[in-house]
Design an enzyme around this catalytic site. Structure first.
Site, PDB file in Angstrom:
ATOM      1  N   LYS A  58      51.277  93.631  71.303  1.00 33.73           N
ATOM      2  CA  LYS A  58      52.593  94.113  71.761  1.00 33.73           C
ATOM      3  C   LYS A  58      53.694  93.657  70.800  1.00 33.73           C
ATOM      4  O   LYS A  58      53.489  92.710  70.021  1.00 33.73           O
ATOM      5  CB  LYS A  58      52.871  93.615  73.180  1.00 33.73           C
ATOM      6  CG  LYS A  58      53.074  92.118  73.285  1.00 33.73           C
ATOM      7  CD  LYS A  58      53.181  91.672  74.745  1.00 33.73           C
ATOM      8  CE  LYS A  58      53.400  90.179  74.822  1.00 33.73           C
ATOM      9  NZ  LYS A  58      53.194  89.649  76.175  1.00 33.73           N
ATOM     10  N   ARG A  71      56.846  87.801  88.968  1.00 30.56           N
ATOM     11  CA  ARG A  71      57.576  88.645  88.021  1.00 30.56           C
ATOM     12  C   ARG A  71      57.312  90.089  88.446  1.00 30.56           C
ATOM     13  O   ARG A  71      58.184  90.769  88.910  1.00 30.56           O
ATOM     14  CB  ARG A  71      57.027  88.371  86.611  1.00 30.56           C
ATOM     15  CG  ARG A  71      58.056  88.437  85.536  1.00 30.56           C
ATOM     16  CD  ARG A  71      57.563  87.902  84.211  1.00 30.56           C
ATOM     17  NE  ARG A  71      56.218  88.336  83.839  1.00 30.56           N
ATOM     18  CZ  ARG A  71      55.700  88.187  82.632  1.00 30.56           C
ATOM     19  NH1 ARG A  71      56.412  87.632  81.671  1.00 30.56           N
ATOM     20  NH2 ARG A  71      54.467  88.584  82.357  1.00 30.56           N
ATOM     21  N   TYR A  91      80.008  83.104  52.675  1.00 30.32           N
ATOM     22  CA  TYR A  91      81.087  83.284  53.662  1.00 30.32           C
ATOM     23  C   TYR A  91      81.640  81.949  54.151  1.00 30.32           C
ATOM     24  O   TYR A  91      80.878  81.010  54.380  1.00 30.32           O
ATOM     25  CB  TYR A  91      80.566  84.048  54.884  1.00 30.32           C
ATOM     26  CG  TYR A  91      80.338  85.519  54.626  1.00 30.32           C
ATOM     27  CD1 TYR A  91      81.412  86.391  54.450  1.00 30.32           C
ATOM     28  CD2 TYR A  91      79.045  86.030  54.571  1.00 30.32           C
ATOM     29  CE1 TYR A  91      81.199  87.741  54.217  1.00 30.32           C
ATOM     30  CE2 TYR A  91      78.822  87.383  54.342  1.00 30.32           C
ATOM     31  CZ  TYR A  91      79.909  88.236  54.162  1.00 30.32           C
ATOM     32  OH  TYR A  91      79.699  89.557  53.937  1.00 30.32           O
ATOM     33  N   MET A 139      73.850  88.698  55.802  1.00 35.26           N
ATOM     34  CA  MET A 139      72.988  89.654  56.502  1.00 35.26           C
ATOM     35  C   MET A 139      71.715  89.933  55.695  1.00 35.26           C
ATOM     36  O   MET A 139      70.630  90.055  56.256  1.00 35.26           O
ATOM     37  CB  MET A 139      73.750  90.958  56.755  1.00 35.26           C
ATOM     38  CG  MET A 139      73.057  91.895  57.722  1.00 35.26           C
ATOM     39  SD  MET A 139      73.931  93.448  57.937  1.00 35.26           S
ATOM     40  CE  MET A 139      75.401  92.917  58.784  1.00 35.26           C
TER      41      MET A 139
HETATM   42  C1  LIG Z   1      52.095  88.630  76.125  1.00 30.56           C
HETATM   43  C2  LIG Z   1      50.978  88.609  77.057  1.00 30.56           C
HETATM   44  C3  LIG Z   1      49.788  87.921  76.743  1.00 30.56           C
HETATM   45  C4  LIG Z   1      49.628  87.054  75.519  1.00 30.56           C
HETATM   46  O1  LIG Z   1      50.171  85.790  75.729  1.00 30.56           O
HETATM   47  P1  LIG Z   1      49.982  84.637  74.632  1.00 30.56           P
HETATM   48  O2  LIG Z   1      50.567  83.439  75.248  1.00 30.56           O
HETATM   49  O3  LIG Z   1      50.747  85.093  73.426  1.00 30.56           O
HETATM   50  O4  LIG Z   1      48.527  84.561  74.358  1.00 30.56           O
HETATM   51  C5  LIG Z   1      48.711  88.039  77.624  1.00 30.56           C
HETATM   52  N1  LIG Z   1      48.825  88.760  78.754  1.00 30.56           N
HETATM   53  C6  LIG Z   1      49.952  89.417  79.097  1.00 30.56           C
HETATM   54  C7  LIG Z   1      49.985  90.181  80.366  1.00 30.56           C
HETATM   55  C8  LIG Z   1      51.067  89.351  78.267  1.00 30.56           C
HETATM   56  O5  LIG Z   1      52.208  89.974  78.640  1.00 30.56           O
END
Ligand SMILES: *Cc1c(COP(=O)(O)O)cnc(C)c1O
Length: 348
Positions: free
Chosen positions: A33, A120, A252, A298
């Site tokens: 992700k 959550r 800057y 930047m």
């Molecule tokens: C991001 C995520 C992970 C990975 O977590 P890490 O701590 O980076 O291994 C696993 N499961 C879900 C549902 C996540 O959102």
């Protein structure tokens, strides 16, 4: 040009190390992700597949489409329009509410996201029976169930409480699949920290590794040390060199003033590339210990060097500590525009 190097051998090493905790590397799902935690999803996916990984986890359908050719299954964590979900045998959608179950199209492959106290999102233990009724009624393809730990990287009992709830829900799910004559489900719960904590007690079908696959571990030292290697390093190229006289200022706000004659160079990475900004008051340094001079711009920074290329970091832990944050944040903030190059150990 500024670029990111991705060390394939380090990545492979991490996947094999995590896989060894599960007894079989194909039980490891790689979490890709957020552009593979800033590493570049399209670059990392084929590397994972080359190491024998069969499943990936992404944030949304747009990420899934980029990488689905490399894997048997891709779990999509967030589908904001369930009614428009693309039905495909490779795509599994995390379903986190009874309402969403009413919206996914028939035949869609889903995993139930179970809330085991993180509060959550997710379906509660008391709602599982109802969830199965909707699944059967709407002819959804239920293929798995999972949960997420909120404190696997802490010395707290909450981890065990969550694990117990998940173990109970697994039993409920098994009874319900039998009752409704559905195929057995794939269960998964462990993220990186929870995988690293395994001591011959892995009892799920899969586990989801994010940060540890990229070489980082947030577990306190009480849990031991872990053999992980950072995969990503950030490199900047010299733009030009300047010879300063004592009293000359840099950047800057003139927040850096040379206290002697010196030679410095500017390099082509800045906060616009996702680097945390050096504010000129409390600066940190590059991998070689070169202090960032003045305020970061930047698209560039200055340091006392004339090298053509500078390694900004090959381990983000120091920078994360400096900015009072976690390695995840430093990595995911890196701009997707930074060019990525995979390096392989040269075989002698
Ligand atoms: C991001 C995520 C992970 C990975 O977590 P890490 O701590 O980076 O291994 C696993 N499961 C879900 C549902 C996540 O959102």
């Amino acid at each position: 040009m500024a670029h990111i190097l991705l060390d394939f051998d380090a990545y492979k090493h991490n996947l094999e190390y995590l896989g060894s905790k599960l007894g079989d590397i194909s039980k490891l799902m790689v979490v890709l992700k957020d552009n593979a935690y800033g590493h570049g999803i399209k670059k990392i996916a084929p590397l994972a597949a080359a190491c024998g990984i069969k499943r990936a986890v992404v944030k949304n359908i747009s990420e899934a489409k980029k990488i689905m050719d490399f894997f048997d299954k891709v779990l999509i964590l967030i589908e904001s329009s369930p009614s428009k979900a693309l039905v495909h045998e490779k795509l599994i959608y995390a379903c986190d509410s009874l309402e969403a179950l009413e919206l996914f199209p028939p035949q869609c492959y889903i995993d139930l996201k179970l809330d085991t106290n993180m509060h959550r999102h997710g379906i509660l233990k008391e709602q599982i029976q109802q969830a199965f009724e909707i699944i059967v009624k709407r002819r959804l393809n239920l293929v798995g169930a999972f949960t997420h730990f909120y404190s696997a990287d802490m010395l707290r009992s909450d981890f065990f409480v969550q694990k117990k709830i998940f173990d109970e829900t697994k039993i409920t799910c098994k009874h319900l699949t039998q009752k409704y004559n559905l195929p057995p489900l794939c269960f998964h719960s462990r993220n990186s920290s929870a995988i690293l904590r395994i001591q011959d007690d892995f009892d799920d079908d899969f586990a989801r590794a994010g940060i540890a696959s990229y070489g980082y571990c947030d577990l306190p030292s009480e849990f031991g040390t872990f053999d992980l290697k950072p995969v990503l390093s950030l490199w900047a190229k010299k733009i030009c060199t300047k010879h300063l006289k004592k009293g000359d200022v840099v950047g800057y706000g003139a927040s850096f003033i040379a206290n002697e004659d010196m030679t410095i160079s500017s390099y082509d990475v800045g906060y616009g590339d996702g680097l945390f900004r050096q504010n000129g008051i409390n600066n940190t340094s590059t991998k070689q210990g070169l202090e960032f001079l003045g305020k970061m711009s930047m698209d560039c920074f200055s340091v006392k060097s004339t090298e053509e290329y500078i390694c900004v970091f090959d381990d983000v832990s120091k920078m994360a500590k400096h900015f009072n944050t976690i390695s995840y944040e430093i990595l995911t903030k890196l701009s997707p525009y930074l060019k990525k190059i995979v390096t392989y150990q040269t075989k002698s």
